[in-house]
Design a protein around this motif. Structure first.
Motif, PDB file in Angstrom:
ATOM      1  N   ALA A 159       0.831  -1.201   0.000  1.00 50.87           N
ATOM      2  CA  ALA A 159       0.000   0.000   0.000  1.00 50.87           C
ATOM      3  C   ALA A 159       0.868   1.254   0.000  1.00 50.87           C
ATOM      4  N   GLU A 160       0.465   2.233  -0.792  1.00 47.41           N
ATOM      5  CA  GLU A 160       1.160   3.509  -0.872  1.00 47.41           C
ATOM      6  C   GLU A 160       0.161   4.630  -0.601  1.00 47.41           C
ATOM      7  N   VAL A 161       0.618   5.619   0.160  1.00 46.95           N
ATOM      8  CA  VAL A 161      -0.230   6.759   0.493  1.00 46.95           C
ATOM      9  C   VAL A 161       0.521   8.034   0.128  1.00 46.95           C
ATOM     10  N   VAL A 162      -0.125   8.880  -0.670  1.00 46.26           N
ATOM     11  CA  VAL A 162       0.465  10.164  -1.080  1.00 46.26           C
ATOM     12  C   VAL A 162      -0.485  11.274  -0.637  1.00 46.26           C
ATOM     13  N   THR A 163       0.069  12.258   0.073  1.00 45.53           N
ATOM     14  CA  THR A 163      -0.733  13.375   0.561  1.00 45.53           C
ATOM     15  C   THR A 163      -0.584  14.566  -0.380  1.00 45.53           C
ATOM     16  N   THR A 164      -1.720  15.104  -0.800  1.00 45.03           N
ATOM     17  CA  THR A 164      -1.728  16.280  -1.678  1.00 45.03           C
ATOM     18  C   THR A 164      -2.462  17.410  -0.970  1.00 45.03           C
ATOM     19  N   VAL A 165      -1.821  18.581  -0.924  1.00 44.59           N
ATOM     20  CA  VAL A 165      -2.405  19.760  -0.292  1.00 44.59           C
ATOM     21  C   VAL A 165      -2.707  20.780  -1.389  1.00 44.59           C
ATOM     22  N   THR A 166      -3.980  21.124  -1.541  1.00 43.37           N
ATOM     23  CA  THR A 166      -4.401  22.058  -2.586  1.00 43.37           C
ATOM     24  C   THR A 166      -4.887  23.356  -1.949  1.00 43.37           C
ATOM     25  N   PRO A 167      -4.204  24.476  -2.219  1.00 42.09           N
ATOM     26  CA  PRO A 167      -4.639  25.763  -1.637  1.00 42.09           C
ATOM     27  C   PRO A 167      -6.005  26.192  -2.173  1.00 42.09           C
ATOM     28  N   GLN A 168      -6.780  26.805  -1.305  1.00 41.37           N
ATOM     29  CA  GLN A 168      -8.087  27.343  -1.667  1.00 41.37           C
ATOM     30  C   GLN A 168      -8.139  28.807  -1.270  1.00 41.37           C
ATOM     31  N   GLU A 169      -9.194  29.470  -1.649  1.00 41.74           N
ATOM     32  CA  GLU A 169      -9.350  30.877  -1.299  1.00 41.74           C
ATOM     33  C   GLU A 169      -9.510  31.042   0.211  1.00 41.74           C
ATOM     34  N   ARG A 170      -9.254  32.260   0.678  1.00 43.13           N
ATOM     35  CA  ARG A 170      -9.371  32.634   2.090  1.00 43.13           C
ATOM     36  C   ARG A 170      -8.474  31.790   2.986  1.00 43.13           C
ATOM     37  N   ASN A 171      -7.275  31.527   2.502  1.00 40.67           N
ATOM     38  CA  ASN A 171      -6.250  30.827   3.293  1.00 40.67           C
ATOM     39  C   ASN A 171      -6.724  29.454   3.776  1.00 40.67           C
ATOM     40  N   ARG A 172      -7.394  28.727   2.902  1.00 42.99           N
ATOM     41  CA  ARG A 172      -7.850  27.370   3.207  1.00 42.99           C
ATOM     42  C   ARG A 172      -7.150  26.385   2.291  1.00 42.99           C
ATOM     43  N   VAL A 173      -7.135  25.098   2.704  1.00 40.30           N
ATOM     44  CA  VAL A 173      -6.521  24.053   1.893  1.00 40.30           C
ATOM     45  C   VAL A 173      -7.413  22.809   1.915  1.00 40.30           C
ATOM     46  N   ASN A 174      -7.348  22.077   0.826  1.00 37.46           N
ATOM     47  CA  ASN A 174      -7.952  20.751   0.760  1.00 37.46           C
ATOM     48  C   ASN A 174      -6.846  19.718   0.893  1.00 37.46           C
ATOM     49  N   VAL A 175      -7.059  18.708   1.762  1.00 35.57           N
ATOM     50  CA  VAL A 175      -6.077  17.644   1.967  1.00 35.57           C
ATOM     51  C   VAL A 175      -6.632  16.361   1.362  1.00 35.57           C
ATOM     52  N   THR A 176      -5.889  15.805   0.427  1.00 33.38           N
ATOM     53  CA  THR A 176      -6.328  14.575  -0.248  1.00 33.38           C
ATOM     54  C   THR A 176      -5.285  13.487  -0.040  1.00 33.38           C
ATOM     55  N   PHE A 177      -5.727  12.339   0.445  1.00 41.17           N
ATOM     56  CA  PHE A 177      -4.858  11.172   0.593  1.00 41.17           C
ATOM     57  C   PHE A 177      -5.156  10.220  -0.564  1.00 41.17           C
ATOM     58  N   THR A 178      -4.201  10.096  -1.471  1.00 40.59           N
ATOM     59  CA  THR A 178      -4.350   9.191  -2.618  1.00 40.59           C
ATOM     60  C   THR A 178      -3.702   7.863  -2.259  1.00 40.59           C
ATOM     61  N   ILE A 179      -4.522   6.810  -2.292  1.00 39.48           N
ATOM     62  CA  ILE A 179      -4.093   5.507  -1.780  1.00 39.48           C
ATOM     63  C   ILE A 179      -4.072   4.481  -2.896  1.00 39.48           C
ATOM     64  N   THR A 180      -2.972   3.773  -2.996  1.00 35.50           N
ATOM     65  CA  THR A 180      -2.878   2.604  -3.861  1.00 35.50           C
ATOM     66  C   THR A 180      -2.748   1.391  -2.947  1.00 35.50           C
ATOM     67  N   GLU A 181      -3.831   0.664  -2.786  1.00 29.72           N
ATOM     68  CA  GLU A 181      -3.851  -0.392  -1.770  1.00 29.72           C
ATOM     69  C   GLU A 181      -3.073  -1.631  -2.194  1.00 29.72           C
ATOM     70  N   GLY A 182      -3.174  -2.008  -3.438  1.00 29.81           N
ATOM     71  CA  GLY A 182      -2.508  -3.226  -3.875  1.00 29.81           C
ATOM     72  C   GLY A 182      -3.194  -4.471  -3.338  1.00 29.81           C
ATOM     73  N   ALA A 183      -2.634  -5.610  -3.644  1.00 27.44           N
ATOM     74  CA  ALA A 183      -3.186  -6.892  -3.201  1.00 27.44           C
ATOM     75  C   ALA A 183      -2.609  -7.273  -1.844  1.00 27.44           C
ATOM     76  N   PRO A 184      -3.385  -7.941  -1.005  1.00 26.22           N
ATOM     77  CA  PRO A 184      -2.868  -8.330   0.309  1.00 26.22           C
ATOM     78  C   PRO A 184      -1.833  -9.440   0.211  1.00 26.22           C
ATOM     79  N   ALA A 185      -0.891  -9.409   1.122  1.00 33.85           N
ATOM     80  CA  ALA A 185       0.085 -10.491   1.217  1.00 33.85           C
ATOM     81  C   ALA A 185      -0.531 -11.663   1.964  1.00 33.85           C
TER      82      ALA A 185
END
Length: 767
Positions: A159-185
């Motif tokens: 599993a891989e997790v990548v955090t993306t922070v996207t600036p928004q108006e009025r000094n706000r941000v959106n936080v997105t966690f993009t996950i690639t789970e893959g197959a279980p071991a």
């Protein structure tokens, strides 16, 4: 001359250290103390100015110096609202210049499948990452690592997790966690090295983890978890210690994962040691002058192999016995005296009672909906009474048996400043107790049926039950409104109301044109006489009408001709129940006894209907259970009247004698209809076994069974020659919609006229 300084963007702790060092190392930048004329704040976008002023350690008119400036910076950074803070000092005025952190506007997950989104959002909030909270990159990195760790617990090593922070108006941000789970071991191989006494297959069979169970798609027992492996190692250790191998040891464990992170191999190295036999048990320490009393609790048997389980049971029994005398902190330790040359061991039990205490206060925590009194009224340990471990355990079990909570724990804490007082804290975790069910069901006896029910076992947190049930099966259509108050009186007397409308079509071979319609109501009271015994008594009203003329069985026709198509009765109910089972759904130990009398003394019918039941569950090891059940039903008419035909017992099918058609045992009318009878006997035996690959899961088991029984008419004798019998196997599953039981059997004692149905299933059947 104005003086100013700016701190680098560090964490609050690092900032404080750097600030103090800077102030000491740069005396040239120090400010001479002066009286504050004004305080100004610049740079605020969202934060209220009052928050800044509240954090400052100085006010207008105070004397300002470098120490107060440093304290102000530390306090402002500690709020977590700012990523940079600067103090400008000029002409007796302090200007606080802040750079606010961005505020999280939204949190989203992309590619999430394994976990519930709401649960992750809640857990991230505990890390300080939540909507409306200031954004901190360091906390976001920690949250990302925690997400990866959670995936590791599910054997998703790729599993891989990548955090993306996207600036928004009025000094706000959106936080997105993009996950690639893959197959279980998956665990492909488990090896145990060093065992000589027991085979590897025997030892691996003890584990919940496995390397190839055919039901792993359901149990996920091939998903590696360190916690599960540790639990299996403890099971392995207990297996040896209970067979005399006192010096058994798990030397090491190696967990290897393939380069593609898909396969896992586990190697366990053990040293068995030699077996030891117990030659004696010796008591040392203070036993309150009750040595003989404590000796009766010893489960260790001289002459038998050393069993760690017996030693643990003994020390636990000693601790609990001390607890019944008020010694809450008694210490009981076992010490083996080993003679390796002879393979013998003497078990020494040393006891220190410590001090006697009493319970000052009982606290309840974790209940947001359930009222305190619902929990407190189940307690048998009282405040301001001597501590009694037996009553505390009984109290915990009673709260747990309410069924409103998924977890119930009782913790003991010493009262500070005292030597003889403790507080008890009952911590509960509530679970949903309401149930709304709309759906369709199918059983081998009733074919398609529609069901609807609204049930609430803990109405408004009061502990009362309220339910409405509707059933539209072929043989029985029912509408029932029920309410139960388990504490109608403060002494624990329960009261139940039932209002019902039943339509019954007895199973027959000619048709379904006739039916029995019975509206009525009943009220029952339950009086507890002990922790396991309850006596029930009640009264009700029933009005039964025989409707229809076509295909009406002869017995019903004659009864209607003699007594009319409508019969009213006011039955009195008296019963007794003793339930000592360890579980109502999946019992493995204990017994259940019931006696119930329905007495029709008032109305058009006069009868006595008796039901006797006895159940016994006997465990064999940790995974096998033998269940025995015996039921006897007897009915007879009173006052010169026959026993009402619509009160007959029925037999055949699940719950009675399997492999025979539902309700087909007993007398048959001249029209071919199955009439049931005034007497019924059921004898059942079931051996429950685990399904290979499910480990110790008791919610899904298969069983073999042996049934015997029959139904007899009024005036017929119960004889062994007339018994029917069957044997077979089946599947038992505690499904989300209720207990499901499926069986396939064959009659081993039958008659030519009997109707056979080998495959039978139903939801909601117990035995």
């Amino acid at each position: 001359m104005p003086s100013q300084f700016r701190l680098p963007r560090l964490s609050a702790t690092a900032l404080s250290i750097a600030l103090a060092a800077a102030l000491q190392a740069l005396p040239a930048a120090a400010v001479e103390p002066f009286v504050l004329k004004d305080i100004r704040v610049e740079g605020l976008q969202r934060t209220d100015a009052g928050t800044v002023f509240a954090a400052l350690p100085f006010r207008v008119g105070d004397t300002y110096n470098d120490e107060k400036g440093a304290a102000a910076l530390r306090a402002l950074f500690a709020t977590g609202l700012f990523k940079d803070v600067r103090l400008d000092v000029e002409d007796g005025i302090v200007v606080v210049i802040v750079d606010e952190r961005s505020v999280i506007a939204n949190i989203d997950f992309v590619g999430l499948k394994e976990f519930d989104k709401d649960a992750l959002v809640k857990s991230l909030k505990d890390f300080g990452i939540g909507e409306g909270q200031p954004f901190d990159k360091a906390l976001a990195d920690r949250a990302e690592q925690e997400l990866k760790r959670q995936y590791l617990t599910r054997s998703l090593y790729g599993a891989e997790v990548v955090t993306t922070v996207t600036p928004q108006e009025r000094n706000r941000v959106n936080v997105t966690f993009t996950i690639t789970e893959g197959a279980p071991a998956s665990i492909r191989d488990i090896r145990i090295v060093g065992n000589r006494v027991f085979s590897e297959s025997t030892l691996k069979g003890l584990f919940d983890l496995n390397d190839g169970g055919w039901l792993n798609w359901y149990t996920k027992a091939d998903r590696y978890s360190r916690a599960k492996l540790n639990a299996d190692l403890e099971t392995l250790r207990a297996y040896y210690l209970n067979r005399g191998y006192l010096e058994f040891n798990v030397d090491s464990t190696q967990v290897a994962i393939s380069p593609d992170k898909r396969d896992i191999a586990i190697t366990i190295n053990v040293t068995e040691g030699q077996p030891y036999t117990v030659t004696a048990v010796r008591l040392e320490g203070d036993y309150l002058g009750k040595d003989e009393d404590f000796k009766t609790l010893v489960a260790i048997k001289p002459g038998e192999p050393y069993r760690a389980e017996a030693v643990a049971d003994t020390t636990r029994a000693f601790t609990e016995r001390f607890g019944t005398f008020g010694f809450a902190f008694a210490k009981v330790e076992s010490r083996p005296e080993i003679d390796r040359a002879t393979g013998r061991v003497v078990v020494v039990l040393n006891a220190e009672p410590q001090r006697r205490v009493y319970v000052r206060r009982i606290n309840v925590a974790g209940n947001s909906r359930t009222r305190d009194e619902v929990i407190r009224r189940e307690f048998r340990q009282f405040e301001s009474s001597w501590y009694d471990a037996r009553k505390i355990k009984l109290s915990r079990d009673r709260v747990d048996r309410l069924g409103y909570f998924s977890e119930v724990n009782v913790e003991t804490a010493e009262v500070p400043g005292t030597q003889d007082q403790v507080d008890l804290t009952v911590t509960i975790k509530e679970k949903p107790t309401g149930n709304l069910l709309l759906g369709a069901g199918f059983s081998s006896a009733d074919r398609l049926s529609l069901t609807a029910s609204i049930k609430q076992e803990n109405v408004f947190g009061s502990g009362n039950y309220l339910g409405l049930e509707v059933n539209t099966s072929r043989s029985q259509r029912t509408v029932v409104l029920s309410t139960i108050d388990p504490y109608f009186t403060v002494d624990g007397v329960s009261r139940a109301f039932d209002v019902f409308y039943r339509t019954v079509r007895p199973l027959n071979s000619q048709g379904e044109e006739y039916k029995l319609v019975t509206p009525g109501f009943a009220v029952r009271f339950g009086v507890p006489f002990s922790e396991f015994d309850t006596v029930f008594f009640g009264i009700g009203y029933e009005r039964t009408e025989i409707k229809g003329t076509q295909a009406l069985p002869n017995n019903y026709f004659l009864y209607r001709e003699l007594f009319g198509s409508v019969s009213s009765s006011v039955p009195l109910t008296i019963g007794w129940t003793r339930d000592e089972r360890d579980s109502a759904l999946v019992p493995t130990l204990g017994k259940l006894q019931r006696v119930n009398f329905d007495w029709g003394l008032i109305g058009d019918t006069r009868y006595l209907r008796t039901n006797l039941q006895y159940q016994q569950y006997i465990p064999f090891g940790r995974r096998f259970t033998l269940g025995l059940n015996a039921e006897l039903g007897l009915g007879r008419g009173l006052g010169g009247r026959p026993y009402p035909i619509f009160k007959n017992f029925y037999g055949g099918g699940l719950g009675t004698v399997r492999a025979f058609d539902q309700g087909s045992l007993g007398p048959v009318d001249v029209t071919g209809a199955y009439m049931g009878g005034a007497k019924r006997l059921n004898l059942n035996a079931e051996l429950y076994l685990p399904i290979p690959g499910t480990g110790n899961d008791r919610t899904l088991r298969w069983f073999t069974y042996l049934d015997a029984g029959n139904v007899w008419g009024d005036g017929e004798k119960i004889t062994a020659e007339s018994l029917r019998a069957s044997a077979g196997l089946g599947l038992s599953w505690i499904s989300p919609v209720g207990p499901l039981k499926l069986s396939y059997g064959t009659p081993i004692r039958k008659r030519p006229e009997d109707r056979i149905q080998r495959l039978q299933f139903q939801i909601g059947t117990a035995f």
